[in-house]
Write an enzyme that holds these catalytic residues in place. Structure first.
Site, PDB file in Angstrom:
ATOM      1  N   LYS A  83    -124.936  34.143  58.401  1.00 16.19           N
ATOM      2  CA  LYS A  83    -123.957  34.761  59.302  1.00 16.19           C
ATOM      3  C   LYS A  83    -124.602  35.051  60.662  1.00 16.19           C
ATOM      4  CE  LYS A  83    -120.804  38.758  59.256  1.00 16.19           C
ATOM      5  NZ  LYS A  83    -120.350  39.910  58.424  1.00 16.19           N
ATOM      6  N   SER A 158    -115.605  40.081  58.010  1.00 15.40           N
ATOM      7  CA  SER A 158    -116.203  39.418  59.159  1.00 15.40           C
ATOM      8  C   SER A 158    -117.080  38.222  58.801  1.00 15.40           C
ATOM      9  CB  SER A 158    -117.037  40.426  59.958  1.00 15.40           C
ATOM     10  OG  SER A 158    -118.071  40.986  59.153  1.00 15.40           O
ATOM     11  N   SER A 182    -116.513  42.932  54.107  1.00 10.66           N
ATOM     12  CA  SER A 182    -116.719  41.728  54.912  1.00 10.66           C
ATOM     13  C   SER A 182    -117.402  40.574  54.206  1.00 10.66           C
ATOM     14  CB  SER A 182    -117.500  42.071  56.183  1.00 10.66           C
ATOM     15  OG  SER A 182    -116.693  42.804  57.062  1.00 10.66           O
TER      16      SER A 182
END
Length: 483
Positions: A83, A158, A182
């Site tokens: 990420k 996210s 997330s």
């Protein structure tokens, strides 16, 4: 080609160790896949193809000199992704914000260094909403990430880029982060697995925003993959203390015996009585409970109390305190913020600023509620519940009608948010599908520091319910009719 990229990470590792698949062949298959699909999905923000290809060559050469498979790492030659809120040396860590454009770390975060030491090769990093403050993924730097099940929908946020890349076969597995669902919500929306670990089990050092102060128990980093066995493998490599994480503790990895696991009591609930869930979501949780009952577990229906209060305390920290922490870096540059982050700021602004007394009461209240839950979890160390009230939503949606009642954006996600406040480890495994064919996951929650037990129970559910189901995506022309 699809057969190779959709092997589990564990199967890839076994095939490389047995020299049935070469690291270079595996890397080329993934880079080709990314080239075909990323223009439409926009899952990756950076593809480090040249360096990844060179490292795959080196990994292949190492196999030639290695007579024994145990002389190479458990992730040797495996292509994974990270990420883009986590430091990877020489890759932009911009957290989806124009305000951080061009931020390039010189060093890997400790968890990334551990993955590399185990032999993993970093393909690149993946897209996020600005500053991670949304349940869909898009920003002014890299655009919007689409769900490989239906590009008109989000893969969540996210860690949405990470989930989309893994589900679409562009990455064998990877790392997300989770301060309010997330990891778990994107896993649920995209039909993959993920773990929100106990705070401190995997060091959050090198993550932006930092998991520190009132956020130290809220935000974590954790593994995402297509199978629970893959999540377990990544977790075992990344877990361990680090002085840069204030929640870090020297907790040894624990292998639970099958007998120990089956002695764990299991509670479940299909909704919280305040936020309705879709019928298919409730059915998936009930099915998971029945799987465990059939496996000899003691299973009972039970719902934690005070969940609405837990939610409010979570929002005090994630929303109201989070807004305060971002304020200094945003001041004077509000015009450069993305629409998604502006929407987050507007939601926070509906309440008065968080006072010192509010913060103190929140931290004290959190510990009281956590203690009450953990007392009950002595009887039921495992808790099953929904991940989210709904499956993957269409881009831009912010409310839904569920069972004849309106469900608002933040409350739809509350089923995951509670456990960030309370500090429980929680895994997601795909188990059902919506009436539109979208994946639905189930959340398996455990007691702090018992992450391994959570994953073992998740594996039992997964093994009883079938293989990973690939999304209906192969090459861009297949997507064009759905855009």
């Amino acid at each position: 080609m699809n057969d190779i990229v959709y092997l589990s990470l564990t199967e890839m590792a076994e095939s490389i160790h047995a020299k049935k698949i070469s690291p270079l062949e595996l890397m080329d298959a993934h880079l080709l896949r990314i080239g075909e699909l990323n223009p439409k999905l926009r899952a990756f923000v950076t593809v480090d193809g040249e360096r990844a290809h060179a490292q795959a060559k080196s990994a292949e050469a190492a196999l030639g000199f290695s007579a024994k498979s145990n002389s190479i790492g458990p992730l040797h030659g495996l292509p994974i992704s990270i990420k883009s809120s986590i430091d990877v040396a020489r890759l932009a860590c911009e957290c989806g914000s124009v305000l951080r454009k061009g931020n390039i770390p010189a060093e890997d975060a400790p968890l990334v260094a551990r993955l590399r030491a185990a032999g993993a090769i970093i393909l690149g990093n993946t897209n996020v909403p600005e500053f991670l403050m949304a349940y869909e993924t898009g920003n002014l730097l890299y655009g919007r990430t689409n769900n490989p099940w239906d590009p008109s929908r989000t893969p969540g946020g996210s860690s949405g880029g990470e989930a989309a890349a893994i589900a679409a076969g562009c990455s064998a597995g990877g790392v997300g982060s989770d301060g309010g669902g997330s990891i778990r919500i994107p896993a649920h929306y995209s039909g993959i697995c993920g773990l929100k670990p106990t705070p401190g089990r995997i060091p959050s050092t090198g993550h932006y925003p930092a998991s520190a102060g009132p956020f130290a128990q809220l935000g974590v980093v954790g593994p995402m993959a297509r199978r629970i066995s893959d999540v377990q493998k990544l977790f075992e490599v990344m877990a361990g203390p680090d002085p840069g994480d204030p929640a870090s503790a020297p907790v040894p990895f624990r292998h639970w015996s099958a007998q120990e696991i089956r002695k764990l009591g299991v509670a479940y609930f299909v909704d919280d009585e305040n936020t309705p869930v879709t019928p298919e979501t409730a059915a998936a949780v009930s099915a998971a409970a029945e799987v465990l009952r059939a496996q000899g577990f003691k299973v009972a229906e039970w719902r934690p109390q005070n969940l609405d209060r837990v939610w409010q305390l979570w929002w005090n920290l994630f929303g109201r305190a989070g807004q305060m922490s971002f304020a200094p870096s945003i001041a004077g540059r509000e015009a450069e913020l993305s629409p998604i982050f502006r929407a987050f700021r507007a939601m926070v602004a509906e309440a008065p600023p968080l006072s010192a007394q509010d913060l103190l009461n929140t931290l004290l209240g959190r510990d009281v509620l956590r203690g009450k839950l953990l007392e009950k979890m002595q009887e039921f160390p495992i808790l099953l519940c929904p991940v989210c009230a709904i499956p993957a939503f269409r881009h831009g949606e912010r409310e839904w009608m569920v069972q004849g009642r309106k469900v608002e954006y933040l409350k739809a996600m509350s089923y995951s948010q509670w456990f960030n406040l309370l500090g429980n480890p929680a895994a997601v495994v795909p188990l059902g599908q919506s009436s539109e064919g979208l994946p639905i996951g189930v959340q398996i929650v455990g007691r702090p520091w018992e992450d391994e037990a959570v994953l073992d129970v998740a594996a039992i559910i997964e093994n009883a319910c079938g293989e990973f189901r690939p999304p209906p995506i192969s090459v861009p022309r297949d997507l064009s009719s759905k855009s």
